[in-house]
Scaffold this motif. Sequence first.
Motif, PDB file in Angstrom:
ATOM      1  N   VAL A 145       0.852  -1.182   0.000  1.00 46.37           N
ATOM      2  CA  VAL A 145       0.000   0.000   0.000  1.00 46.37           C
ATOM      3  C   VAL A 145       0.895   1.241   0.000  1.00 46.37           C
ATOM      4  O   VAL A 145       1.666   1.454   0.926  1.00 46.37           O
ATOM      5  CB  VAL A 145      -0.917   0.032   1.236  1.00 46.37           C
ATOM      6  CG1 VAL A 145      -1.834   1.265   1.197  1.00 46.37           C
ATOM      7  CG2 VAL A 145      -1.747  -1.247   1.320  1.00 46.37           C
ATOM      8  N   ALA A 146       0.795   2.053  -1.045  1.00 48.61           N
ATOM      9  CA  ALA A 146       1.571   3.299  -1.134  1.00 48.61           C
ATOM     10  C   ALA A 146       0.695   4.449  -0.665  1.00 48.61           C
ATOM     11  O   ALA A 146      -0.451   4.591  -1.112  1.00 48.61           O
ATOM     12  CB  ALA A 146       2.037   3.538  -2.563  1.00 48.61           C
ATOM     13  N   VAL A 147       1.215   5.260   0.262  1.00 50.63           N
ATOM     14  CA  VAL A 147       0.425   6.351   0.826  1.00 50.63           C
ATOM     15  C   VAL A 147       1.141   7.687   0.646  1.00 50.63           C
ATOM     16  O   VAL A 147       2.359   7.770   0.752  1.00 50.63           O
ATOM     17  CB  VAL A 147       0.112   6.110   2.315  1.00 50.63           C
ATOM     18  CG1 VAL A 147      -0.699   4.844   2.485  1.00 50.63           C
ATOM     19  CG2 VAL A 147       1.383   6.022   3.148  1.00 50.63           C
ATOM     20  N   ALA A 148       0.366   8.716   0.363  1.00 50.10           N
ATOM     21  CA  ALA A 148       0.919  10.058   0.226  1.00 50.10           C
ATOM     22  C   ALA A 148       0.936  10.736   1.596  1.00 50.10           C
ATOM     23  O   ALA A 148       0.490  10.173   2.589  1.00 50.10           O
ATOM     24  CB  ALA A 148       0.091  10.860  -0.770  1.00 50.10           C
ATOM     25  N   GLY A 149       1.466  11.970   1.640  1.00 54.40           N
ATOM     26  CA  GLY A 149       1.507  12.719   2.881  1.00 54.40           C
ATOM     27  C   GLY A 149       0.335  13.672   3.004  1.00 54.40           C
ATOM     28  O   GLY A 149      -0.563  13.691   2.167  1.00 54.40           O
ATOM     29  N   GLY A 150       0.336  14.466   4.082  1.00 53.62           N
ATOM     30  CA  GLY A 150      -0.696  15.469   4.279  1.00 53.62           C
ATOM     31  C   GLY A 150      -1.547  15.209   5.506  1.00 53.62           C
ATOM     32  O   GLY A 150      -1.592  14.100   6.034  1.00 53.62           O
ATOM     33  N   SER A 151      -2.262  16.265   5.948  1.00 50.59           N
ATOM     34  CA  SER A 151      -3.044  16.174   7.181  1.00 50.59           C
ATOM     35  C   SER A 151      -4.235  15.221   7.064  1.00 50.59           C
ATOM     36  O   SER A 151      -4.593  14.546   8.029  1.00 50.59           O
ATOM     37  CB  SER A 151      -3.535  17.565   7.588  1.00 50.59           C
ATOM     38  OG  SER A 151      -4.326  18.153   6.575  1.00 50.59           O
ATOM     39  N   THR A 152      -4.851  15.144   5.888  1.00 47.91           N
ATOM     40  CA  THR A 152      -5.992  14.243   5.724  1.00 47.91           C
ATOM     41  C   THR A 152      -5.557  12.791   5.804  1.00 47.91           C
ATOM     42  O   THR A 152      -6.213  11.963   6.448  1.00 47.91           O
ATOM     43  CB  THR A 152      -6.706  14.512   4.384  1.00 47.91           C
ATOM     44  OG1 THR A 152      -7.107  15.882   4.322  1.00 47.91           O
ATOM     45  CG2 THR A 152      -7.942  13.634   4.242  1.00 47.91           C
ATOM     46  N   LEU A 153      -4.434  12.462   5.167  1.00 48.69           N
ATOM     47  CA  LEU A 153      -3.932  11.087   5.221  1.00 48.69           C
ATOM     48  C   LEU A 153      -3.461  10.736   6.624  1.00 48.69           C
ATOM     49  O   LEU A 153      -3.551   9.578   7.047  1.00 48.69           O
ATOM     50  CB  LEU A 153      -2.800  10.894   4.208  1.00 48.69           C
ATOM     51  CG  LEU A 153      -3.214  10.421   2.803  1.00 48.69           C
ATOM     52  CD1 LEU A 153      -3.754   9.009   2.837  1.00 48.69           C
ATOM     53  CD2 LEU A 153      -4.240  11.360   2.185  1.00 48.69           C
ATOM     54  N   ALA A 154      -2.979  11.734   7.377  1.00 45.91           N
ATOM     55  CA  ALA A 154      -2.602  11.488   8.770  1.00 45.91           C
ATOM     56  C   ALA A 154      -3.832  11.088   9.580  1.00 45.91           C
ATOM     57  O   ALA A 154      -3.744  10.216  10.462  1.00 45.91           O
ATOM     58  CB  ALA A 154      -1.949  12.738   9.363  1.00 45.91           C
TER      59      ALA A 154
END
Length: 340
Positions: A145-154
């Motif tokens: 699973v590849a995940v991006a950054g950012g407050s929503t993904l946190a």
Amino acid sequence: MRRILDIQKRLLPDLTDVLKKRYTILHHIAATGVVGRRALATHLELTERVLRAEVDFLKEQGLLETESSGMKLSEAGRKLLEDIEPIVKELLGLTDLEETLRARFSLRQVVIVPGDCDQSELTKKELGRAGAAALRKYASKGDVVAVAGGSTLAEVAHHLTPSAQMKGSLFVPARGGLGESVELQANSIASTMAKKTGGEYRLLHVPDHLGEEAYVSLMQDPNILEIVEVIRSARIVVHGIGDAMVMARRRKVDQRTIAELTAEGALAEAFGYYFDRSGKVVHKMPTVGLRLEDIQATETVIAVAGGKSKGEAIAAVMKFGHEDVLVIDEAAAVELLHHL
């Protein structure tokens, strides 16, 4: 169920209002965890007298528990909240809106949560919860699973829990991210997701945006190449969507490049690419990690974003047309309709 709800709206509209109010109270307590009555009254813009009456009723039904630090949902309250969510979505018209957007963009699923992330931090928490539920739904054992950054993904990472179908999954950052706040970097989010679900993780310690020379040099490093190959093999990609100019400034892009983005009509940013209003990629920078062709070949791409201010940017990325699942809030969904 829809016919019964239609009849209720016409004959007993006051009951519909009561249901919405009590659902909102339970929903906010669930999102907060534990909350005092005064703080909850302020946030919901209810008088303490009105809230006290509602809280007393919910306690009598066994849906709330009281601690010294405030109120929290009981197990029965959590179960009821799950059971009535489809009914509330129907009452708010979100079910029809989900289907309209799903059909318009040929998506596998659209999930809309009530509220506006721009106005409420609790809505953002609920968006994270819905994003986590979507990831659990489509994940399977042994996934990359590849995940991006950012407050929503946190927030998505925060709401994940141990999961049998995700056990043994490998979480990796979609790209580098040094330079952002540590807790919002893809590396941090990937490691949190792994710890929350009982999976594993690999990290990529390189900057998000690179000069051409630095990019070529890094891609000759065997260790970097090895982790990049793992990232590009991901079966699931989870990412956010941002306003192009906001994201460019956040990543400290130089003024010359910002001028180029403006001239090119860049409106949205996702997984390191910039899109114009029609969904065309107008700009990309050398970045170590997922490429556009990897996204296009990925089995399941999940986008999680919210806030009225992002509606047009979300529309641009949806027009690009390589998402499978979209998780957004009500305000973004309504705004998105205006840009079909």
